[in-house]
Design an enzyme around this catalytic site. Sequence first.
Site, short mmCIF file in Angstrom:
data_model
loop_
_atom_site.label_atom_id
_atom_site.label_comp_id
_atom_site.label_asym_id
_atom_site.label_seq_id
_atom_site.Cartn_x
_atom_site.Cartn_y
_atom_site.Cartn_z
N LYS A 238 -24.23 15.72 -15.25
CA LYS A 238 -24.86 14.42 -15.34
C LYS A 238 -25.90 14.24 -14.23
O LYS A 238 -25.90 14.93 -13.21
CB LYS A 238 -23.80 13.32 -15.26
CG LYS A 238 -22.88 13.24 -16.49
CD LYS A 238 -23.63 12.72 -17.70
CE LYS A 238 -22.76 12.62 -18.96
NZ LYS A 238 -21.82 11.51 -18.93
N ARG A 272 -14.64 16.46 -19.80
CA ARG A 272 -15.64 16.96 -20.76
C ARG A 272 -16.63 17.82 -19.99
O ARG A 272 -17.41 17.29 -19.18
CB ARG A 272 -16.33 15.79 -21.45
CG ARG A 272 -17.32 16.18 -22.55
CD ARG A 272 -17.89 14.90 -23.17
NE ARG A 272 -18.77 15.19 -24.30
CZ ARG A 272 -20.08 15.39 -24.21
NH1 ARG A 272 -20.67 15.36 -23.02
NH2 ARG A 272 -20.81 15.62 -25.29
#
Length: 307
Positions: A238, A272
Amino acid sequence: MQSSETGVAMYLPPLRVPVRTIGARTFDFSRRVAVMAVVNRTPDSFFDQGRTFALDAAVAASFDAVAAGADWVDIGGAPFAPGAPIPPDEEAGRVVPVVAELRAGSDVVISVDTFHASVASRAIAAGATVINDTTGLSDPDLARVVADSDATLVLTHSLAAPRTFYARPAYDDIAREVADLLLERVDRAAAAGVPEERIILDPGHDLNKNTLQSLELTRRLSEIADLGYPTLAAVSNKDFIGETLDAPRSERRDGSIAAAVVAIVNGARIIRMHDVAGSVAAARMTEAILGLREPAYLKHNMGDVND
């Protein structure tokens, strides 16, 4: 905080239903962390920039993830990032064939990252066992589709309408506000008939949050885990990791694993991740340090001779 058998203080989330059967697999989330692999069948995916857009590439990546130890494969056909809408028929055409081929060859948990009820319905029919909605039920029919099946529903915190920009997100108390919105979405899903044993929560790292907010949410993840539902941490590659480390997307692996470990320590029970093998090793090691699992074997300094 609780104490392990060794007397080490640790945090264990107060799960309402710790043992979950998802498809053919059962997880005791009081003692186990599931690793979710990411396979995006999009030409402009956030991380791999279309590497798995072709059907054969997406299917191969899915089976590679299973071979690397993934408990779960998350298949997406439309990015979260702002942009032109992807028609549901086109999105289903991307994800459903991957689901069908993976299900034919594996009992792995398969989730489909979608907010469209029609895509969810077709994915479940093809063998998906989880619907991962990163928009928090923006489609009012999606919860009903899940309720009418045996599938599990991931409810994610986000603020913007699907595929739209949300400028300068602001929170007075990010953990409390994320928790409050997630509980409202739980109530909405329950009203549609989704039982609590088929609900998972995701605080939505980077989704309508800046880097400082995502870092704080990671530090305070236990406040989301305290809601009693298994918490999913989607931290891999991210932007909050890239901005923290001044790292391009191709160099965020180590930071992603560090963020995942902190999330696990603070109560996450599903991570994830793009790097499956490294993430599986990190999850298993973190479980052992927390006293949730035994080592694979014991030999060092266990006998009368030096090993």
